[in-house]
Design a protein around this motif. Structure first.
Motif, mmCIF file in Angstrom:
data_model
loop_
_atom_site.group_PDB
_atom_site.id
_atom_site.type_symbol
_atom_site.label_atom_id
_atom_site.label_comp_id
_atom_site.label_asym_id
_atom_site.label_seq_id
_atom_site.Cartn_x
_atom_site.Cartn_y
_atom_site.Cartn_z
ATOM 1 N N ALA A 66 71.995 35.138 5.389
ATOM 2 C CA ALA A 66 72.541 36.090 6.284
ATOM 3 C C ALA A 66 73.062 35.587 7.565
ATOM 4 O O ALA A 66 72.201 35.045 8.385
ATOM 5 N N MET A 67 74.048 35.823 8.053
ATOM 6 C CA MET A 67 74.655 35.393 9.333
ATOM 7 C C MET A 67 74.620 36.708 10.363
ATOM 8 O O MET A 67 75.317 37.778 10.068
ATOM 9 N N LYS A 68 74.071 36.486 11.476
ATOM 10 C CA LYS A 68 74.362 37.507 12.542
ATOM 11 C C LYS A 68 75.530 37.370 13.603
ATOM 12 O O LYS A 68 75.813 36.320 13.979
ATOM 13 N N MET A 69 76.347 38.503 13.524
ATOM 14 C CA MET A 69 77.403 38.707 14.280
ATOM 15 C C MET A 69 77.193 39.588 15.535
ATOM 16 O O MET A 69 76.261 39.906 15.844
ATOM 17 N N GLU A 70 78.111 39.859 16.085
ATOM 18 C CA GLU A 70 77.965 40.496 17.419
ATOM 19 C C GLU A 70 77.394 41.901 17.364
ATOM 20 O O GLU A 70 76.677 42.247 18.097
ATOM 21 N N ARG A 71 78.118 42.701 16.253
ATOM 22 C CA ARG A 71 77.474 44.032 15.746
ATOM 23 C C ARG A 71 77.207 44.175 14.342
ATOM 24 O O ARG A 71 77.012 45.337 14.022
ATOM 25 N N ALA A 72 77.092 43.051 13.758
ATOM 26 C CA ALA A 72 76.840 43.038 11.965
ATOM 27 C C ALA A 72 76.318 41.859 11.634
ATOM 28 O O ALA A 72 76.008 41.029 12.469
ATOM 29 N N VAL A 73 75.833 42.032 10.364
ATOM 30 C CA VAL A 73 75.309 40.975 9.583
ATOM 31 C C VAL A 73 76.007 40.940 8.216
ATOM 32 O O VAL A 73 76.397 41.937 7.820
ATOM 33 N N GLY A 74 76.267 39.752 7.922
ATOM 34 C CA GLY A 74 76.843 39.524 6.718
ATOM 35 C C GLY A 74 76.531 38.193 5.981
ATOM 36 O O GLY A 74 75.787 37.311 6.512
ATOM 37 N N LEU A 75 76.696 38.258 4.547
ATOM 38 C CA LEU A 75 76.769 36.970 3.679
ATOM 39 C C LEU A 75 77.906 36.482 3.510
ATOM 40 O O LEU A 75 78.826 36.988 3.087
ATOM 41 N N PHE A 76 78.025 35.147 3.542
ATOM 42 C CA PHE A 76 79.331 34.241 3.195
ATOM 43 C C PHE A 76 79.074 33.460 1.930
ATOM 44 O O PHE A 76 77.782 33.059 1.786
ATOM 45 N N GLU A 77 80.104 32.964 1.436
ATOM 46 C CA GLU A 77 80.072 31.919 0.344
ATOM 47 C C GLU A 77 79.884 30.505 0.778
ATOM 48 O O GLU A 77 79.334 29.837 0.321
ATOM 49 N N THR A 121 68.892 47.696 8.711
ATOM 50 C CA THR A 121 70.016 46.784 8.363
ATOM 51 C C THR A 121 69.814 45.768 7.020
ATOM 52 O O THR A 121 70.754 46.076 6.305
ATOM 53 N N ASP A 122 68.658 45.339 6.926
ATOM 54 C CA ASP A 122 68.660 44.541 5.803
ATOM 55 C C ASP A 122 68.382 45.404 4.585
ATOM 56 O O ASP A 122 69.178 45.000 3.416
ATOM 57 N N VAL A 123 68.086 46.656 4.583
ATOM 58 C CA VAL A 123 68.114 47.386 3.430
ATOM 59 C C VAL A 123 69.504 47.895 3.085
ATOM 60 O O VAL A 123 69.943 47.735 1.978
ATOM 61 N N ARG A 124 70.402 48.145 4.228
ATOM 62 C CA ARG A 124 71.631 48.448 3.865
ATOM 63 C C ARG A 124 72.539 47.247 3.402
ATOM 64 O O ARG A 124 73.274 47.279 2.610
ATOM 65 N N LEU A 125 72.181 46.085 3.723
ATOM 66 C CA LEU A 125 72.830 44.803 3.269
ATOM 67 C C LEU A 125 72.327 44.720 1.874
ATOM 68 O O LEU A 125 73.382 44.367 1.115
ATOM 69 N N MET A 126 71.346 44.727 1.575
ATOM 70 C CA MET A 126 70.881 44.507 0.065
ATOM 71 C C MET A 126 71.551 45.644 -0.681
ATOM 72 O O MET A 126 71.677 45.277 -1.902
ATOM 73 N N CYS A 127 71.614 46.802 -0.259
ATOM 74 C CA CYS A 127 72.217 47.959 -1.039
ATOM 75 C C CYS A 127 73.836 47.386 -1.484
ATOM 76 O O CYS A 127 74.168 47.444 -2.776
ATOM 77 N N ARG A 128 74.370 46.965 -0.222
ATOM 78 C CA ARG A 128 75.652 46.534 -0.649
ATOM 79 C C ARG A 128 76.036 45.485 -1.531
ATOM 80 O O ARG A 128 76.879 45.431 -2.365
ATOM 81 N N LEU A 129 74.879 44.615 -1.193
ATOM 82 C CA LEU A 129 74.747 43.073 -2.270
ATOM 83 C C LEU A 129 74.625 43.754 -3.574
ATOM 84 O O LEU A 129 75.468 42.938 -4.341
ATOM 85 N N LEU A 130 73.904 44.378 -3.933
ATOM 86 C CA LEU A 130 73.501 45.133 -5.308
ATOM 87 C C LEU A 130 75.057 45.990 -5.763
ATOM 88 O O LEU A 130 75.254 45.687 -7.024
ATOM 89 N N LEU A 131 75.362 46.395 -5.000
ATOM 90 C CA LEU A 131 76.693 47.376 -5.228
ATOM 91 C C LEU A 131 78.076 46.257 -5.598
ATOM 92 O O LEU A 131 78.674 46.255 -6.528
ATOM 93 N N LYS A 132 78.068 45.054 -4.749
ATOM 94 C CA LYS A 132 79.069 44.135 -5.146
ATOM 95 C C LYS A 132 78.601 43.849 -6.526
ATOM 96 O O LYS A 132 79.638 43.280 -7.292
ATOM 97 N N ARG A 133 77.458 43.182 -6.967
ATOM 98 C CA ARG A 133 76.968 42.527 -8.034
ATOM 99 C C ARG A 133 77.533 43.440 -9.281
ATOM 100 O O ARG A 133 78.129 43.090 -10.181
ATOM 101 N N TYR A 184 81.207 37.878 2.087
ATOM 102 C CA TYR A 184 81.066 38.662 0.912
ATOM 103 C C TYR A 184 80.837 39.934 0.752
ATOM 104 O O TYR A 184 81.194 40.753 0.252
ATOM 105 N N VAL A 185 79.875 40.203 2.024
ATOM 106 C CA VAL A 185 79.235 41.584 1.912
ATOM 107 C C VAL A 185 78.671 41.662 3.588
ATOM 108 O O VAL A 185 78.244 40.744 3.903
ATOM 109 N N ALA A 186 78.917 42.746 4.138
ATOM 110 C CA ALA A 186 78.581 42.811 5.584
ATOM 111 C C ALA A 186 78.267 44.298 5.804
ATOM 112 O O ALA A 186 78.825 45.174 5.292
ATOM 113 N N VAL A 187 77.430 44.579 6.926
ATOM 114 C CA VAL A 187 76.963 45.896 7.399
ATOM 115 C C VAL A 187 76.959 45.763 9.052
ATOM 116 O O VAL A 187 76.511 44.849 9.581
#
Length: 509
Positions: A197-208, A121-133, A41-44
């Protein structure tokens, strides 16, 4: 981040007592069945990878093709104009904020010589989450609304850290209209993000959908992340209709105590899976002790014949006061000495893992010393041995030590098979193949290494390549970058074989 991709096959979300929201099979599922393909849904990109990974597809920089930097914010990088355009829909909302931060800190950096300031990372993820909202409030409510926050279980220190995160988010966005209506709702959302939030190899993201899958240390499914963080959920064993799906939230090869500690610290629950809820190992341990528990076991300290041959009995720290079921010995002092040695090896492993990228030679010395120290003390599938081999393989790849890569890789495969047991899937050639992602990855490492050390027997190289590719297509998918690369190398090997038959010589690229 790439466009939406969501595929759901024969599974659905239910709410069950004791499990909460969970993912359940609608019909019998075969081992290797693809169940879910879901884009985040959103990732950085995580902060450690910002300079070396594309912020849209999350792939690392190609040595021949440097990443393109966003000309405005000078913070995010992209592997191509296509990826940059794909990410612009969300990046345009943060670009000016990142540029403002960089500009405001430019003077301080020039005076102090410090590196550029990049939000965590968590700050940028939260910013993108709010932008998606702000772009689609209804979608935001659908995705984030059902997620568990466990707000009441977070300690004061964790809540304070989340509060600090929100202060940085507000400062970075500089637009209170993007925030939720009050501080308590903002903190609730931050807790949801931290828990899901789920950790990927080089990123972190949120899924539905993925957050509905519960944890087990003996999971029946696995997740692999591909381009853009697209998650692929695959059944790792036959699953009956109505059966719940489980994945492992952590490294499933850790010892039980470490698994329980990490789950409690990171996810705030006590694991009750079949491995963690078993009674502690007792004196009945033998050579045939269930493979589920080999991650914890040590070898009996008794040399029970005139030649000094070691007994094949098993014990763990929890059962050190119990007599061996094979030889009857119970030398607690000798077992304590073993535990001291194992603790020292743990320290070596921590040091090696910390230095494997910054000082690989030191890490190599640590891992080889540690593995030698464990010889004769543990079974080959002990959690610490597996962790050490994983670090060692990465170091050997960097050193281009192909012979060692192949040898250590084979040892690691044997350990994985000890633990994963009968979880196999029939391959195209009729053979049984374990399709767990970590097995596929090690098979790939062995294939790459063998092509350089078996130049006289390309049929063996080809067989290893076909085996690796078959496994990868099941665990990672046919279009995953690793699968595509193995397919290319395998084709090169086959062309080399054909050229040799025709009396020509080709060079591997």
């Amino acid at each position: 981040m790439l466009g939406k991709i969501t595929t759901v096959n024969n599974v659905h979300v239910e709410t069950r007592e004791g499990s909460g929201r969970c993912l359940v099979a609608l019909k019998p599922l075969a081992h290797g069945a693809l169940l879910v393909n879901e884009a985040p849904y959103v990732a950085v990109v995580d902060e450690d990878s910002l300079d070396r990974a594309c912020s849209a597809c999350f792939e690392p920089a190609d040595g021949d093709q440097p990443l393109l930097r966003c000309s405005a914010c000078q913070t995010l990088r992209y592997c191509s104009p296509t990826c940059q355009r794909a990410d612009w829909a969300i990046h345009k909302g943060e670009c000016a904020s990142l540029k403002r931060l960089r500009t405001s800190m430019a003077g301080a950096r020039s005076k102090s010589g410090a590196s550029p300031v990049v939000p965590p990372t968590d700050v940028r993820l939260m910013c993108r989450l709010l932008l998606k909202r702000s772009q689609d409030p209804a979608e935001f409510d659908r995705v984030m609304g059902p997620m568990v926050s466990n707000k009441s279980l977070h300690g004061q220190a964790a809540l304070q850290a989340m509060g600090n995160c929100l202060v940085m988010v507000r400062s970075l966005l500089a637009n209170d209209a993007l925030l939720l209506s009050n501080a308590d709702k903002m903190l609730e959302m931050t807790c949801k993000m931290a828990m899901n939030a789920m950790k990927m190899e080089r990123a972190v993201g949120l899924f539905e959908l993925l957050p509905t899958i519960n944890h087990s240390c003996a999971p029946n499914a696995s997740i692999v992340f591909g381009l853009g963080g697209v998650a692929r959920l695959v059944a790792m064993e036959p699953i009956a209709a109505g059966e719940e799906l489980f994945v492992s939230y952590i490294d499933m090869f850790q010892a039980r105590r470490k698994r329980q500690q990490e789950l409690k610290t990171r996810f705030l629950f006590d694991c009750r899976c079949r491995l963690c809820s078993n009674d502690k190992p007792g004196p009945t341990m033998t050579v045939g002790w269930p493979v589920d528990d080999v991650r914890d076991v040590l070898q009996c300290t008794n040399a029970n014949d005139s030649k000094g041959k070691r007994c094949n009995g098993r014990w763990t720290e929890e059962s050190k006061h119990e007599p061996c079921s094979l030889c009857g010995s119970c030398d607690v002092a000798a077992r304590d000495e073993v535990l001291v040695k194992v603790a020292k090896v743990h320290a070596l492993y921590d040091h090696a893992a910390k230095n494997q990228h910054s000082d690989p030679q030191v890490a190599y010395t640590d891992t080889t010393k540690a593995l030698n120290a464990l010889a004769g003390l543990t079974v080959r599938s002990h959690s610490l041995v597996i962790q050490l081999r994983s670090v060692l393989i990465e170091i050997l790849i960097g050193q281009l030590d192909y012979k060692q890569i192949a040898a250590v890789g084979q040892e690691q495969l044997a350990s994985y098979k000890d633990i994963l047991g009968q979880q196999t899937v029939s391959g195209s050639n009729g053979s049984s193949e374990i399709a767990w992602p970590m097995v596929s990855t090690v098979c790939t490492d062995i294939f790459y290494a063998t092509q350089w050390i078996e130049t006289a027997d390309l049929s063996k190289v080809e067989a290893l390549g076909k085996d690796a590719l078959s496994r990868l297509c099941k665990s990672h998918g046919e279009q995953h970058p690793i699968s595509c690369r193995v397919r290319e190398v395998l084709t090169d090997v086959q062309h080399q074989q054909e050229a040799i038959k025709q009396g020509k010589t080709l060079i591997f690229q």
